[in-house]
Design an enzyme around this catalytic site. Sequence first.
Site, PDB file in Angstrom:
ATOM      1  N   GLY A   1      -1.897  12.039   5.735  1.00  0.00           N
ATOM      2  CA  GLY A   1      -1.368  11.683   5.005  1.00  0.00           C
ATOM      3  C   GLY A   1       0.722  11.670   5.367  1.00  0.00           C
TER       4      GLY A   1
ATOM      5  CG  ASP B   1      -6.155   4.059  -0.536  1.00  0.00           C
ATOM      6  OD1 ASP B   1      -6.748   4.146   0.789  1.00  0.00           O
ATOM      7  OD2 ASP B   1      -4.816   4.855  -0.194  1.00  0.00           O
TER       8      ASP B   1
ATOM      9  NE  ARG C   1       0.488  11.793  -3.180  1.00  0.00           N
ATOM     10  CZ  ARG C   1      -0.551  11.720  -2.380  1.00  0.00           C
ATOM     11  NH1 ARG C   1      -1.183  10.109  -2.628  1.00  0.00           N
ATOM     12  NH2 ARG C   1      -0.893  11.410  -1.350  1.00  0.00           N
TER      13      ARG C   1
ATOM     14  CG  HIS D   1      -1.488   1.228   1.688  1.00  0.00           C
ATOM     15  ND1 HIS D   1      -3.062   0.597   1.662  1.00  0.00           N
ATOM     16  CD2 HIS D   1      -2.068   1.951   1.276  1.00  0.00           C
ATOM     17  CE1 HIS D   1      -3.473   1.543   1.805  1.00  0.00           C
ATOM     18  NE2 HIS D   1      -3.100   2.890   1.273  1.00  0.00           N
TER      19      HIS D   1
ATOM     20  CG  HIS E   1      -0.919   6.529  -2.252  1.00  0.00           C
ATOM     21  ND1 HIS E   1      -2.304   6.621  -2.780  1.00  0.00           N
ATOM     22  CD2 HIS E   1      -1.081   6.577  -0.654  1.00  0.00           C
ATOM     23  CE1 HIS E   1      -3.039   5.958  -1.636  1.00  0.00           C
ATOM     24  NE2 HIS E   1      -2.181   6.315  -0.572  1.00  0.00           N
TER      25      HIS E   1
ATOM     26  CG  HIS F   1      -5.915   2.782   6.151  1.00  0.00           C
ATOM     27  ND1 HIS F   1      -7.240   2.835   5.547  1.00  0.00           N
ATOM     28  CD2 HIS F   1      -5.328   3.279   3.747  1.00  0.00           C
ATOM     29  CE1 HIS F   1      -7.811   3.202   4.356  1.00  0.00           C
ATOM     30  NE2 HIS F   1      -6.237   3.814   4.264  1.00  0.00           N
TER      31      HIS F   1
ATOM     32  CG  ASP G   1      -1.741   4.972   3.767  1.00  0.00           C
ATOM     33  OD1 ASP G   1      -1.916   5.197   2.809  1.00  0.00           O
ATOM     34  OD2 ASP G   1      -2.712   5.995   4.390  1.00  0.00           O
TER      35      ASP G   1
ATOM     36  CG  HIS H   1       0.551  15.289   1.568  1.00  0.00           C
ATOM     37  ND1 HIS H   1      -0.391  14.781   0.320  1.00  0.00           N
ATOM     38  CD2 HIS H   1      -0.032  14.410   1.754  1.00  0.00           C
ATOM     39  CE1 HIS H   1      -1.502  13.946   0.519  1.00  0.00           C
ATOM     40  NE2 HIS H   1      -1.740  13.380   1.406  1.00  0.00           N
TER      41      HIS H   1
ATOM     42  CG  HIS I   1     -10.140   4.319   1.733  1.00  0.00           C
ATOM     43  ND1 HIS I   1      -9.013   4.675   2.507  1.00  0.00           N
ATOM     44  CD2 HIS I   1     -11.195   5.775   3.015  1.00  0.00           C
ATOM     45  CE1 HIS I   1      -9.309   6.163   2.972  1.00  0.00           C
ATOM     46  NE2 HIS I   1     -10.654   6.634   3.344  1.00  0.00           N
TER      47      HIS I   1
HETATM   48 ZN    ZN Z   1      -6.561   5.026   2.358  1.00  0.00          ZN
END
Ligand code: ZN
Length: 457
Positions: free
Chosen positions: A342, A170, A82, A78, A80, A250, A323, A327, A197
């Site tokens: 996050g 998600d 981006r 899991h 991201h 999560h 997760d 950012h 999610h």
């Molecule tokens: Zn999530």
Amino acid sequence: MQPVSGAALELGGQCDSTTVMVFTIKGGRVVDPANGCDAVGDVHVDGERVADRPGGATEAAVIDAAGLIVCPGLIDMHVHLREPGGEHKETIETGTQAAAAGGFATVACMPNTSPVMDSVETIQLVRQRAKEAGYATVLPIAAITVGRGGRDVVDMASLCDAGAVAFSDDGDGVEDDDVMLEAFRLAAQLDAVIIQHCEYKALSAGGVMHAGEVADRLGLPGLDPRSEEAMIERDIRLVRETGARYHIAHVSTAKAVELVRRAKAEGLPVTTEVCPHHLLLTHEACANRDPNTKMHPPLRSAADVEACLTGLADGSIDCIATDHAPHAAEEKSRGFLKAPPGIVGLETSLALAIEAVVASGRLSWADLIQRMCHRPAEILGLPSPSLGAGQRADITLIDPELQWEIDPAGMHSRSRNMPFAGWRVTGKAVATVVGGQLVYLDAAQSSRACGLISRLN
Ligand SMILES: [Zn+2]
């Protein structure tokens, strides 16, 4: 961006490098649960594969692994990355550099990109970018619904054919019962796994942290844990009806863990993951209104943390996933109410997991490695990770005694949003091998592998 390590980059940063590497990882504690192995020994790598004897070269290079744990490459199911669309936060290149530096040979990436990964073209684009720039194997997760809009289920069969390993919206849960039922039915036909999610927006709307005494004290809107639990209850009903494989992203509340425990006892194909931050931090961490403590699901109560630890130890929770949610600093500096939720996690996950469950005696090293490698592989339908001869050489070397301070500035991720800055932790991935390529070597540890470095340079 900090380079991973000059030597490692030159050695084979690209996973599709054609350089054939032949080396032996010597004298480490080989923890290889698939082969029932936890003993000091050597692991030989010949090209992409683990070999049963040193490679053909007259003087094969050696990584001195004395005092290190040698295990199959870790898997984070899991993250991201981006890309496409959020490259100011992270790219496939920087995200997989962070993965390699965290000991992860494989990551599965979420589809809340722009465009959303709901088409064959986007899945192919991500796979292509990963091939060009990736430091770890990247497995794309496709959206459940078109545009993650929650209305129309994607063409799952084509997306599976294109290489999607799972389906998830998600960032959002699929709220509509009929849409979710259709998604489960399609997934069951394809034996694909749905990653949900779990959040009903009607119950969580406006909430920025766990509903409870800390939110009350701070005067911040609370996020009702029922928003997570109610969706899990609904989904388990649909799993019972359809037989689809269902994975809860999560998990974070005591009741949610109990729901999974009961579903497993019933024999349903239900699995879940927990993030390191939900094993170590409570909502008290939000007391200083640091936006780096804002996440979805939010940091919960001490009882919830304890339930997650117990669930991970007794197998109700199958695995640890980060997760990883980068950012930009500017986005996270908007204050607790407005900052996006996050945190990044790839480079801290292993040390935090060690702190949460190994140092505390709740799990053995072999158990931890299963939860960070074998169980995610099983859930995603990957071959069982192993260091046996002939297996793909995905290998992580861990220094279990290395003490270090978490310093966001020294991370490889493009973003630095994390609540663990300044934490003193013990245990770190010091080298990562992906498909026989040494993609990461901790610069401070490179003396251990100097034979390898000097020979291959
Ligand atoms: Zn999530």
